[in-house]
Design a protein around this motif. Structure first.
Motif, short mmCIF file in Angstrom:
data_model
loop_
_atom_site.label_atom_id
_atom_site.label_comp_id
_atom_site.label_asym_id
_atom_site.label_seq_id
_atom_site.Cartn_x
_atom_site.Cartn_y
_atom_site.Cartn_z
N PHE A 295 -5.44 28.86 -7.49
CA PHE A 295 -6.81 29.02 -8.41
C PHE A 295 -6.62 27.27 -8.87
O PHE A 295 -5.10 26.54 -8.94
CB PHE A 295 -6.98 29.27 -10.08
N GLN A 296 -7.21 26.18 -8.36
CA GLN A 296 -7.49 24.71 -8.54
C GLN A 296 -9.20 24.29 -9.93
O GLN A 296 -9.52 25.32 -9.11
CB GLN A 296 -7.49 24.21 -7.31
N ASP A 315 -18.57 19.15 -21.97
CA ASP A 315 -16.99 19.56 -20.82
C ASP A 315 -17.74 19.89 -19.68
O ASP A 315 -18.75 20.82 -19.72
CB ASP A 315 -16.10 20.57 -21.75
N LEU A 316 -17.18 20.49 -18.54
CA LEU A 316 -17.91 20.41 -17.39
C LEU A 316 -16.78 20.59 -16.41
O LEU A 316 -15.81 19.52 -16.23
CB LEU A 316 -19.17 19.44 -16.48
N ALA A 317 -15.98 21.85 -15.80
CA ALA A 317 -15.53 22.55 -15.32
C ALA A 317 -15.70 23.44 -14.00
O ALA A 317 -17.00 23.89 -14.06
CB ALA A 317 -13.91 23.31 -15.67
N PHE A 318 -14.85 22.37 -12.71
CA PHE A 318 -15.06 23.21 -11.35
C PHE A 318 -14.28 23.59 -10.57
O PHE A 318 -12.81 23.35 -10.15
CB PHE A 318 -16.52 22.92 -10.69
N GLY A 319 -14.14 25.22 -10.49
CA GLY A 319 -13.29 25.67 -9.92
C GLY A 319 -12.68 26.62 -9.33
O GLY A 319 -14.06 27.08 -8.57
N ASP A 354 -15.80 31.31 -7.05
CA ASP A 354 -15.88 30.10 -7.95
C ASP A 354 -16.30 29.66 -9.18
O ASP A 354 -16.89 30.95 -9.46
CB ASP A 354 -16.80 29.28 -6.69
N THR A 355 -15.83 28.76 -10.27
CA THR A 355 -16.21 29.24 -11.30
C THR A 355 -16.32 28.01 -11.90
O THR A 355 -16.60 27.03 -10.96
CB THR A 355 -14.70 29.32 -11.81
N THR A 356 -17.86 27.73 -12.55
CA THR A 356 -18.27 26.45 -13.26
C THR A 356 -18.56 27.34 -15.12
O THR A 356 -18.47 28.71 -15.30
CB THR A 356 -19.12 26.50 -12.71
N VAL A 357 -17.80 25.61 -15.24
CA VAL A 357 -17.46 26.24 -17.03
C VAL A 357 -18.25 25.19 -17.42
O VAL A 357 -17.80 23.81 -17.18
CB VAL A 357 -16.10 26.59 -17.77
N ALA A 358 -19.73 25.18 -18.04
CA ALA A 358 -20.36 23.89 -19.30
C ALA A 358 -20.51 23.93 -20.22
O ALA A 358 -20.67 25.39 -21.05
CB ALA A 358 -21.29 23.89 -18.68
N HIS A 359 -19.67 22.66 -21.23
CA HIS A 359 -19.92 23.41 -22.78
C HIS A 359 -20.68 22.17 -23.36
O HIS A 359 -20.41 20.73 -23.01
CB HIS A 359 -18.49 23.62 -23.39
N LEU A 360 -21.44 22.21 -24.32
CA LEU A 360 -22.33 21.46 -25.21
C LEU A 360 -22.98 21.32 -26.37
O LEU A 360 -22.94 22.36 -26.81
CB LEU A 360 -23.56 21.00 -24.13
N ARG A 361 -21.90 20.71 -27.01
CA ARG A 361 -22.47 20.75 -28.90
C ARG A 361 -23.26 19.09 -29.18
O ARG A 361 -22.09 18.13 -28.69
CB ARG A 361 -20.74 21.32 -29.05
N LEU A 362 -24.10 19.92 -30.54
CA LEU A 362 -24.64 18.49 -31.07
C LEU A 362 -24.38 18.93 -31.75
O LEU A 362 -24.73 19.74 -32.82
CB LEU A 362 -25.86 18.32 -30.86
N SER A 363 -24.39 17.69 -32.82
CA SER A 363 -23.57 17.95 -34.77
C SER A 363 -24.34 16.94 -35.26
O SER A 363 -24.06 15.91 -35.02
CB SER A 363 -22.86 18.73 -34.42
N GLY A 364 -24.26 17.63 -36.55
CA GLY A 364 -24.74 15.71 -37.34
C GLY A 364 -23.82 16.02 -38.75
O GLY A 364 -24.07 17.52 -38.88
N ARG A 365 -24.03 15.56 -39.34
CA ARG A 365 -24.05 15.74 -41.01
C ARG A 365 -25.08 14.22 -41.44
O ARG A 365 -24.85 13.15 -42.43
CB ARG A 365 -22.71 15.25 -41.79
N PRO A 366 -26.43 14.33 -41.17
CA PRO A 366 -27.48 13.30 -41.77
C PRO A 366 -27.57 13.28 -43.48
O PRO A 366 -28.12 12.52 -43.11
CB PRO A 366 -28.62 14.05 -41.52
N HIS A 367 -26.92 14.13 -44.10
CA HIS A 367 -27.20 13.99 -45.46
C HIS A 367 -25.74 15.11 -46.06
O HIS A 367 -25.26 15.44 -45.35
CB HIS A 367 -27.68 15.11 -46.16
N PRO A 368 -25.32 14.24 -47.25
CA PRO A 368 -23.55 14.55 -47.74
C PRO A 368 -23.56 16.17 -47.88
O PRO A 368 -22.68 16.95 -47.70
CB PRO A 368 -24.05 13.83 -48.53
N LEU A 378 -21.72 27.77 -20.63
CA LEU A 378 -22.39 28.08 -19.55
C LEU A 378 -20.94 29.01 -18.85
O LEU A 378 -19.87 27.81 -18.77
CB LEU A 378 -22.71 27.39 -18.43
N ASP A 379 -20.54 30.05 -18.37
CA ASP A 379 -19.53 30.69 -18.11
C ASP A 379 -19.57 31.67 -16.45
O ASP A 379 -20.21 32.42 -16.75
CB ASP A 379 -18.42 31.02 -19.01
N ASP A 380 -20.14 30.69 -15.52
CA ASP A 380 -19.82 31.10 -14.42
C ASP A 380 -18.94 32.19 -13.06
O ASP A 380 -18.29 30.75 -13.58
CB ASP A 380 -21.24 30.26 -13.81
#
Length: 744
Positions: A295-296, A315-319, A354-368, A378-380
């Motif tokens: 596995f690579q 995160d993005l990974a191809f294997g 063939d594996t593909t793993v993609a992860h996207l996270r948006l976050s925030g604290r606009p107010h206390p 995505l996990d393919d």
């Protein structure tokens, strides 16, 4: 009469310390980059003890039998040039040195510039003893004694009775090695590489089967020699800025099996449906253990934070997974091999995913008082393995049948899966004593060659946590989800893996009943709730309560798992007085219930009639329970120079299965399974001088169990399978230890 010999390890003098789970960790772990004002740090503990039982189940790993043992723990490190600009340093760390299971690590470097480390670890697995009629494996496989009397079932085999059988030990030894390097580069860049090498040797049970149908299959559980080698290499290049972080990585994993073939002489003879050459003594079976594979993966990850109001992580990974182990021939039987008319379609599987793993996270604290996040994943796993036609020879026992309507014509199915998850969470905390959270998640799963091509699951989450003054805190978490999907086609894999000409000869065109549902694919409603509370009436006393429940309803499953429920409730108490007394206790109960429905039918001319007969329905209700209690007490005397501690725990689990069936089937009651585990740990820690401690310890562990799946089941209990005759564990073991601990 020769027998398979016990697996012998390199002679050791000591029993592994980890086999005594009541031993308490004593030394502080040396850090890779030591900090603080001290220029030197050393901790050493030398232990001697006696184990009153050689039962391997006293702990996690096997030792060398009962009797005396000794062990050494060491932590040492040194900062050569301490200062604000960093320091050169080295460390040495050893655990359980001298025992069957131990660890040794060493490293050093310059803080902020580079570091190097190496680690060696040895793990000894539990040893299980069994009995087998097979002789020591030779170049042509495991053979039976020359005077072996074969039969159609184990009833006709006098060689399956003691003392005709030889004892065999199943166990394994793992040796792990690791080397790591890391270098700091200009402009906040860093490169790191790590190499791991793991070998595993020993024996384990392997089910060797000879036969071509469910009615004429015969098997023997034989000891399989283990010779595995796994190598892993990881390299990363990373950047750490004030707002931006990046990481580029490469991972390589290679698995090699030192044994490519497992062969054994067939102990059965005269079974209907077998070719004459398949029976004892000329018949042999052959199987391929786990194949070599590789596995690579390449990965890229990043994070950016503009402010507390907005952050982004990606995160993005191809294997790629590959497996090209050469195929074994269709059969080891020379007579059957000579009659093959359609050979293997290829030399190896040449498998590729063939594996593909993609992860996207948006976050925030606009107010206390308010936080939010949104995530996509995505996990393919795209299976690129070719699908070919194989005219198989079932279990080295039949002639190859290459006619168009042959049931031996099979196609391998390259299963693949693609899973996408979208989730969103938000939280509101107007005060320090109140926190509210809401969440949403949707998961879509697509599968190839599966009974359900795609499924969707939607989940809603709610959490509330609150503090009422300084004495009480509590909360609740509630989850609910529903899974559904495309039309369930239970015979999809059956139709795709056989020739159309053969399918037309099968009444109904199915292998399993169309109403049967696999629980991980079936429609499901899930409800989860958790309640927790903490009461602190005084600064010295704390009481915790927790309750949880998970209920699954497979609402459209006529056959298969239909309902399941897990409930647990627990109570914990901690008390610490100003006079040095400390007490703790806990009690917990967990209940498990599972309801399933099934149907029994046979092949041949009665296939369709039996499949539709309600008198062949059966139902099973599984009810399990686990109760655990424990308490402990500790006390410091003489201004902390003497520390006393005692801990006791007791766990009892029971399992019951109630099976009912229609008038056409015959069923009987199943005995209840029971397991009890008790542990007692005593410790006295005496400070002789400021940096020298004497520690005295005693431990007892008792385990009792009754399990109808093992108790009274010998090598010849089953008519068509020769077993190893293991028994459920039943033991008591005691250990006494004394150690000296130095810190300087």
């Amino acid at each position: 009469m020769g027998r398979i010999l016990r697996l012998r390890r390199r002679p050791q003098q000591w029993l592994p310390l980890v086999a005594c789970p009541f031993l308490l960790a004593t030394g502080a772990m040396a850090q890779e980059t030591p900090t603080g004002g001290e220029a030197y740090c050393h901790e050493t503990e030398l232990m001697f003890g006696h184990l009153g039982s050689d039962d391997f189940r006293f702990g996690r790993y096997a030792g060398e039998g009962g009797g005396m043992f000794a062990a050494l723990d060491i932590d040492a490190c040194r900062r050569l040039h301490p200062g604000a600009d960093g320091a050169e340093y080295w460390f040495l760390r050893g655990r359980d040195l001298g025992l069957a299971t131990h660890t040794l690590a060493v490293g050093g470097g310059e803080q902020g510039r580079f570091n190097i480390e190496a680690e060696a670890r040895r793990l000894a697995s539990p040893r299980v003893s069994g009995w087998t009629p097979l002789l020591e494996q030779g170049s042509d496989g495991a053979r039976l004694p020359p005077d072996w009397v074969a039969g159609t079932s184990t009833v006709d085999m006098p060689g399956l009775r003691l003392p005709e059988l030889g004892e065999v030990d199943l166990e394994s030894i793992r040796r792990q090695r690791m080397v790591g390097l890391a270098f700091a580069m200009p402009r906040n860049w860093r490169i790191e590489t790590r190499y791991r090498h793991e070998s595993r040797q020993g024996r384990r049970g392997f089910g060797g089967v000879i036969g071509s149908t469910g009615g004429n299959a015969r098997a023997i559980v034989l000891p399989e020699s283990i010779d595995h080698l796994t190598r892993q290499a990881d390299t990363t290049l990373s950047y750490a800025g004030e707002r931006l972080q990046l990481r580029i990585g490469h991972h390589l994993s290679q698995f090699d099996n030192g044994h490519s073939t497992l062969r054994w002489q067939n102990p059965f003879a005269g079974v209907a449906g077998w070719a004459p050459s398949a029976s004892h003594p000329s018949g042999f079976g052959q199987a391929q253990p786990a194949p070599d594979n590789r596995f690579q993966q390449f990965s890229l990850a990043g994070a950016y934070s503009r402010s507390a109001a907005f952050q982004i992580n990606a995160d993005l990974a191809f294997g790629r997974m590959t497996q090209d182990q050469p195929f074994l021939p269709y059969t080891i039987d020379p007579v059957l091999a000579a009659e093959i008319t359609q050979p293997l379609p290829r030399a190896s599987l040449d498998g590729r995913i063939d594996t593909t793993v993609a992860h996207l996270r948006l976050s925030g604290r606009p107010h206390p008082h308010w936080r939010w996040s949104a995530t996509y994943r995505l996990d393919d796993r795209d299976n690129k393995t070719a699908s070919d036609e194989y005219v198989v020879i079932g279990g080295d026992s039949q002639q190859q049948n290459a006619t168009p309507a042959s049931g031996q014509r099979r196609y391998n199915l390259p299963y693949g899966i693609r899973e996408q998850t979208l989730s969103a969470d938000t939280g509101y905390r107007p005060t320090r004593r109140f926190d509210l959270g809401l969440g949403f998640e949707h998961r879509q799963t697509d599968r190839t060659w599966s009974s359900r091509a795609d499924s969707d699951e939607t989940r809603l989450k709610f959490a509330l946590r609150s503090h009422f003054g300084e004495m009480f805190a509590g909360g609740v978490r509630v989850d609910g989800s529903r899974r559904s999907g495309s039309t369930y086609v239970g015979n999809r894999a059956f139709l795709a893996s056989h020739s159309q000409a053969y399918v037309e000869t099968v009444a109904g065109g199915f292998e399993n009943l169309p109403a049967l549902r696999q629980y991980h694919l079936a429609d499901r409603d899930r409800r989860q709730v958790q309640l927790f509370a903490t009461l602190t009436p005084t600064a010295a006393l704390s009481i915790g309560l927790e309750y949880g429940s998970t209920h699954d309803d497979y609402r459209r499953s006529e056959l298969g798992l239909r309902r399941s429920r897990i409930d647990n409730v627990g109570l914990g108490v901690d008390y610490a007085s100003m006079s040095g007394w400390s007490l703790h206790g806990y009690a917990e109960r967990a209940r498990f219930s599972f309801d399933q429905a099934g149907h029994s039918f046979r092949g041949g001319g009665a296939r369709l009639d039996e499949a539709a007969d309600p008198d062949r329905d059966w139902f099973a209700q599984h009810r399990d329970r686990a109760d655990s209690i424990g308490f402990g007490i500790s006390r410091e005397l003489f201004e902390g120079r003497l520390k006393l501690r005692a801990d006791y725990s007791h766990v009892r689990s029971t399992g019951a299965a109630d099976v009912t069936a229609g008038a056409a089937l015959e069923v009987g009651p199943l005995p209840e399974t029971v397991a009890r585990l008790q542990r007692l740990d005593l410790l006295a820690d005496i400070r002789l001088r400021d940096h020298v401690n004497l520690r005295l310890r005693y431990g007892m562990e008792s385990f009792r169990s009754t399990d109808w799946a093992f108790d009274g089941v010998g090598p010849d209990t089953l008519a068509g399978v020769i077993l190893l005759g293991e028994q459920s564990p039943d033991y008591r073991a005691d250990a006494v230890m004394m150690s000296m601990h130095w810190r300087f």
